[in-house]
Structure formats: C-alpha cells, structure tokens
Design a protein around this motif. Structure first.
Motif, short mmCIF file in Angstrom:
data_model
loop_
_atom_site.label_atom_id
_atom_site.label_comp_id
_atom_site.label_asym_id
_atom_site.label_seq_id
_atom_site.Cartn_x
_atom_site.Cartn_y
_atom_site.Cartn_z
N LEU A 203 30.15 -70.73 -23.72
CA LEU A 203 31.22 -71.32 -24.53
C LEU A 203 30.82 -72.68 -25.08
O LEU A 203 31.14 -73.03 -26.21
CB LEU A 203 32.51 -71.42 -23.71
N ARG A 204 30.08 -73.45 -24.28
CA ARG A 204 29.60 -74.76 -24.75
C ARG A 204 28.66 -74.58 -25.94
O ARG A 204 28.71 -75.32 -26.91
CB ARG A 204 28.88 -75.46 -23.61
N SER A 205 27.85 -73.54 -25.87
CA SER A 205 26.86 -73.33 -26.94
C SER A 205 27.54 -72.94 -28.27
O SER A 205 26.95 -73.10 -29.33
CB SER A 205 25.85 -72.25 -26.54
N LEU A 206 28.78 -72.46 -28.21
CA LEU A 206 29.50 -72.09 -29.45
C LEU A 206 29.98 -73.33 -30.21
O LEU A 206 30.25 -73.27 -31.40
CB LEU A 206 30.75 -71.27 -29.11
N THR A 207 30.10 -74.48 -29.52
CA THR A 207 30.73 -75.64 -30.15
C THR A 207 29.73 -76.42 -31.01
O THR A 207 28.52 -76.40 -30.75
CB THR A 207 31.32 -76.62 -29.10
N ALA A 208 30.27 -77.09 -32.05
CA ALA A 208 29.43 -77.98 -32.86
C ALA A 208 29.11 -79.27 -32.09
O ALA A 208 28.03 -79.84 -32.25
CB ALA A 208 30.15 -78.32 -34.16
N LEU A 209 30.05 -79.69 -31.23
CA LEU A 209 29.87 -80.95 -30.51
C LEU A 209 29.03 -80.79 -29.24
O LEU A 209 28.67 -81.78 -28.61
CB LEU A 209 31.24 -81.55 -30.17
N GLY A 210 28.78 -79.55 -28.85
CA GLY A 210 27.92 -79.31 -27.69
C GLY A 210 28.56 -79.63 -26.36
O GLY A 210 27.87 -79.86 -25.37
N ARG A 211 29.90 -79.62 -26.33
CA ARG A 211 30.56 -79.91 -25.06
C ARG A 211 31.97 -79.31 -25.01
O ARG A 211 32.55 -78.99 -26.04
CB ARG A 211 30.65 -81.41 -24.82
N TYR A 212 32.48 -79.17 -23.77
CA TYR A 212 33.87 -78.79 -23.57
C TYR A 212 34.79 -79.92 -24.01
O TYR A 212 34.40 -81.09 -24.01
CB TYR A 212 34.11 -78.52 -22.08
N GLY A 213 36.04 -79.58 -24.31
CA GLY A 213 37.05 -80.60 -24.55
C GLY A 213 37.76 -80.95 -23.26
O GLY A 213 37.62 -80.28 -22.24
N THR A 214 38.55 -82.01 -23.32
CA THR A 214 39.35 -82.43 -22.17
C THR A 214 40.82 -82.08 -22.42
O THR A 214 41.24 -81.90 -23.58
CB THR A 214 39.26 -83.96 -21.96
N VAL A 215 41.58 -82.01 -21.35
CA VAL A 215 43.01 -81.69 -21.48
C VAL A 215 43.72 -82.71 -22.36
O VAL A 215 44.66 -82.38 -23.08
CB VAL A 215 43.70 -81.58 -20.09
N ASP A 216 43.23 -83.97 -22.33
CA ASP A 216 43.87 -85.01 -23.16
C ASP A 216 43.65 -84.76 -24.65
O ASP A 216 44.47 -85.18 -25.48
CB ASP A 216 43.34 -86.39 -22.78
N ASP A 217 42.56 -84.09 -25.01
CA ASP A 217 42.35 -83.76 -26.43
C ASP A 217 43.52 -82.91 -26.95
O ASP A 217 43.95 -83.06 -28.10
CB ASP A 217 41.03 -82.98 -26.62
N ILE A 218 44.06 -82.05 -26.11
CA ILE A 218 45.19 -81.21 -26.52
C ILE A 218 46.50 -82.01 -26.39
O ILE A 218 47.37 -81.93 -27.27
CB ILE A 218 45.25 -79.93 -25.66
#
Ligand code: NDP
Length: 246
Positions: A203-218
């Motif tokens: 899932l990390r490899s799918l992102t442009a930013l190369g990382r998971y998000g945090t709950v605070d992002d939502i």
C-alpha cells in the motif's frame, strides 16, 4: 475556533480515524458525542481528551450493525448536547475475501455497518439539522481504484455506495443549506490497516508520497468540511490518499 457552539456525533470513534476526527472537531470548539462497539475504556479516554478542550462530550455504546442502536445514538446525542449540527459516519469494518469465498455473514456485516448504518444515522439526524448542517461520510480510496488479489470487491462496494448516497442526499438537503460529502482516506495507520501490517509495503508503494497517512490527516479534512469555510462544497468525494490514485 471554526466550530464554536456546534454539536457533533462521530460514529466509531473509540480508536483510529474516528478518535482523531472527534478530537479535531473538539479542538475547533464543537461539543462531540462518539459511539463505539466494544472499547468502552478507549472511548472514555477519547471523551476525556475532548473535554480537555473545554467542550461537552459523551461516549455512547451503539453497534452500527443494529439500526435501533444507531437511531438511539442520535437521540442520545441530541438529548446530551442539546441538538445536532454535524454527523460524521465513520464506523466501518473491513472483511477481506474473494467474492467466490465470502460468507453471507461477512457480506451482511459489511453492508450493515458500512452502508445501512450511515443511511439510518442520516435519517435520524436530518430532522435535527439546521442551516449549515453537515453530514460527512467516511469512504475509502478503494471506491475509486480496487487493487486485484486483495479480496476487496465487497468492501469497495460499500465505500463506493457512500458516494452515490452522498450525491443524492446533497440534492435532497441542499435547499436547507445542509451539505453532504464523503472523505475518502487512503492508507492510514490504524488497527484496521497498520503501516507495518501484511499489506503495508504494497500500500505504501502505491502512494506518490511514499508513506502512510496519519489519523490527523483525516481529522483535519473533516474539521475543514464541517466548518463554514467549506459551505460551497457538497455532493462530492474528497480523497486524502497521499497520491495513491494519482
Ligand atoms: P479501526 O478498526 O482502527 O477503528 C474502528 C472504529 O470503529 C473503532 O472505534 C470501533 O469501535 C468502531 N466500530 C467498528 N465496528 C463498529 C460497530 N459495529 N459499531 C460501532 N462502532 C464500530 O478503523 P479505522 O480508524 O482505520 O477506520 C475508520 C473508517 O475509515 C472506516 O470506515 C474505514 O473503513 C475507513 N477507512 C480506513 C482506512 C485506513 O487505512 N485505516 C482507509 C480507508 C477508509 P470499537 O473500538 O468499540 O471496536
């Protein structure tokens, strides 16, 4: 303080994204009721964190799979907070299986918690919402793109259903100046989808930013949508996924 005096209900907020949404709304001055299914202790901790902002809070045990409990949770929120301005349908479950193998129990659980509960909660909330009211449904970036081989078709169906529901409901409630939107998280590090779990690397490899998000992002996105600053945003899905669908 963009939400001073507003009253909110966030479903499934004892942990993870829901807890962050509830806290973000409280940080902006809203009174916040939360629901949970099993984690009474964790829910009490979230309530304490919310109250530290000087606002009201209450934890309500309510299984989202039970429509009567969902209806009762809205009624209890109105009774405890004196009204309701913001409903966030966040409670959700993930069950993974190829369609040919998925049990009827899992299909029903996914539909009941992820789809029927947001409908029933919205029904119960609508009579209480006034001008500037908000319904925010937590979908998933899997509504837009469903990776193969991961057992996601039925989960993704439940999340894409929220988009159609929100579009239609936005039209029903637009004349009352109530907005309805979906926030579609990407991979967010929680118990449901741990960054270091079995799917983390993929899932990390799918992102442009190369990382998971945090709950605070939502949490921040939901607090923005709940505010007057988002008054002209309705009937849409906002994806917060680190570029996974880019
Ligand atoms: P978690 O599994 O970490 O937390 C789920 C929360 O929902 C808990 O507070 C749990 O309560 C509550 N809950 C679960 N089932 C029920 C139920 N039947 N009735 C009432 N409450 C319930 O999930 P996340 O925080 O990761 O997910 C939150 C939402 O975001 C879900 O809708 C999910 O589908 C969506 N999402 C998550 C993504 C991610 O990467 N994490 C990505 C895309 C979407 P209790 O503690 O009592 O069990």
């Amino acid at each position: 303080m963009t939400l001073l005096g507003k009253r909110a209900l966030v479903t499934g907020a004892s942990r993870g994204i829901g807890a962050a949404i509830a806290t973000a709304l409280a940080a902006e001055g809203a009174d916040v009721a939360i629901t949970y299914e099993k984690s009474a202790e964790a829910a009490a901790e979230v309530v304490a964190k919310i109250k530290a902002f000087g606002v009201k809070s209450v934890a309500i045990q309510a299984d989202s799979a039970d429509p009567a409990a969902v209806q009762a949770s809205v009624a209890k929120t109105v009774a405890e907070l004196g009204g309701l301005d913001i409903l966030v349908n966040n409670a959700g479950i993930l069950r993974l299986a190829e369609v040919k193998d998925m049990s009827l129990d899992d299909i029903n659980a996914l539909l009941n918690v992820n789809v029927r509960a947001p409908i029933v909660a919205s029904q119960a909330a609508i009579p209480h919402l006034g001008k500037g009211g908000r319904i925010i449904n937590i979908g998933s970036f899997f509504a837009d793109k469903v990776p193969g081989g991961a057992g996601l078709p039925v989960y993704a169906l439940t999340k894409s259903a929220l988009t159609a529901f929100s579009q239609g409901l936005a039209r029903e409630l637009g004349s009352r100046d109530i907005t309805v939107n979906v926030v579609q998280p990407g991979s967010i590090d929680t118990d449901m989808n741990p960054a270091h779990g079995p799917f983390g690397e993929n899932l990390r490899s799918l992102t442009a930013l190369g990382r998971y998000g945090t709950v605070d992002d939502i949490g921040h996105m939901v607090a923005f949508l709940a505010s007057d600053k988002a008054q002209y945003i309705t009937g849409t899905a906002l994806t917060v996924d680190g570029g996974a669908n880019a």
